[in-house]
Write an enzyme that holds these catalytic residues in place. Structure first.
Site, PDB file in Angstrom:
ATOM      1  N   GLY A  72       1.274  -1.224   0.088  1.00  0.00           N
ATOM      2  CA  GLY A  72      -0.329   0.023  -0.337  1.00  0.00           C
ATOM      3  C   GLY A  72       1.066   1.301  -0.190  1.00  0.00           C
ATOM      4  N   MET A  93       1.837   4.510   1.703  1.00  0.00           N
ATOM      5  CA  MET A  93       2.552   5.295   2.606  1.00  0.00           C
ATOM      6  C   MET A  93       1.216   5.652   4.190  1.00  0.00           C
ATOM      7  SD  MET A  93       6.189   6.077   3.210  1.00  0.00           S
ATOM      8  CE  MET A  93       5.890   7.047   4.251  1.00  0.00           C
ATOM      9  N   GLY A 102      -0.737   1.085   7.475  1.00  0.00           N
ATOM     10  CA  GLY A 102      -0.532   0.988   8.002  1.00  0.00           C
ATOM     11  C   GLY A 102       0.332  -0.554   7.467  1.00  0.00           C
ATOM     12  N   THR A 133       2.851  -1.187   8.341  1.00  0.00           N
ATOM     13  CA  THR A 133       3.747  -2.032   9.309  1.00  0.00           C
ATOM     14  C   THR A 133       2.818  -2.934  10.426  1.00  0.00           C
ATOM     15  OG1 THR A 133       6.233  -0.928   8.633  1.00  0.00           O
ATOM     16  CG2 THR A 133       5.410  -1.573  11.052  1.00  0.00           C
ATOM     17  N   GLU A 138       8.805  -2.501   4.968  1.00  0.00           N
ATOM     18  CA  GLU A 138      10.028  -1.723   3.688  1.00  0.00           C
ATOM     19  C   GLU A 138      10.920  -2.501   2.609  1.00  0.00           C
ATOM     20  OE1 GLU A 138       8.376   0.791   4.291  1.00  0.00           O
ATOM     21  OE2 GLU A 138       8.096   0.942   6.556  1.00  0.00           O
ATOM     22  N   HIS A 182      10.862  -2.228  -0.426  1.00  0.00           N
ATOM     23  CA  HIS A 182      11.295  -1.786  -1.043  1.00  0.00           C
ATOM     24  C   HIS A 182      12.106  -0.946  -0.894  1.00  0.00           C
ATOM     25  CE1 HIS A 182       9.279   0.490   1.827  1.00  0.00           C
ATOM     26  NE2 HIS A 182       9.464   2.333   1.571  1.00  0.00           N
TER      27      HIS A 182
END
Length: 193
Positions: free
Chosen positions: A14, A16, A19, A21, A88, A90
């Site tokens: 999704g 920034m 939700g 994390t 994270e 990416h």
């Protein structure tokens, strides 16, 4: 310890502030309740919170190993691990196919692999590693945020420089939070020029 037959790959993606994390931590709490052994990883590049922890924007956290590459993960694993989590994705400095290859190898060993990350960069272009992983995952959950402009479902990460959209030639990866990014819907997102 209950290892899933055949293993599996789950992707949480999704924009920034959607939700990702927080959802990853929720799943890891379920893993703990099931008395499965887990190991979590976070990129060294993610300097927003505490190094060595997965931390959501609302303050939830889980201890994690710090890695530079997805290829570092197998060295940390032993035969007792049931679940591998990566936040994270990416932000890892790897060729696009590395995440797919490593995650498939882990799932083929019978592990549950849960990965979270942005599906698009600030230009609304797919992150190649996430796109490849989503294609082979057993489960993909795309989360949305709320657009800061109109309140609609947001699926884009608008990077701002001095309150204006970042130019198209800006670096793809710039680690930051609300000081640099806004969640926006398709209509309110301003394409990088």
């Amino acid at each position: 310890m209950t290892r899933l037959l055949g293993g599996r790959i789950e992707v949480i993606c999704g924009c920034m502030f959607s939700g990702k994390t927080e959802e990853l931590i929720r799943r890891l709490n379920h893993v703990r309740l099931a008395r499965q052994r887990l190991i979590a990883f976070t990129p060294r590049r993610d300097t927003r919170y505490r190094l060595g922890s997965l931390v959501s924007h609302n303050g939830l956290s889980v201890e994690a190993r710090v890695i530079d590459s997805i290829r570092d993960i197998p060295a940390y694993l032993d035969s007792d691990v049931d679940v591998v989590a990566v936040d994270e994705l990416h932000l890892l400095d790897d060729p696009p196919d590395a995440a797919r290859e490593v995650c498939q190898q882990l799932a083929d060993r019978g592990l549950r692999v849960i990965v979270a990350g942005l599906d698009q960069d600030f230009r609304a272009q797919p992150f190649p590693a996430m796109a490849q992983l989503m294609a082979v995952a057993e489960q993909v959950d795309k989360l949305y945020a709320i657009c800061v402009r109109c309140g609609a479902y947001a699926t884009r990460s608008q990077r701002l420089i001095d309150g204006k959209p970042a130019p198209a030639d800006a670096p793809t990866i710039v680690v930051g939070g609300q000081e640099l990014y806004e969640a926006r819907c398709r209509a309110c997102y301003e394409p990088a020029q």
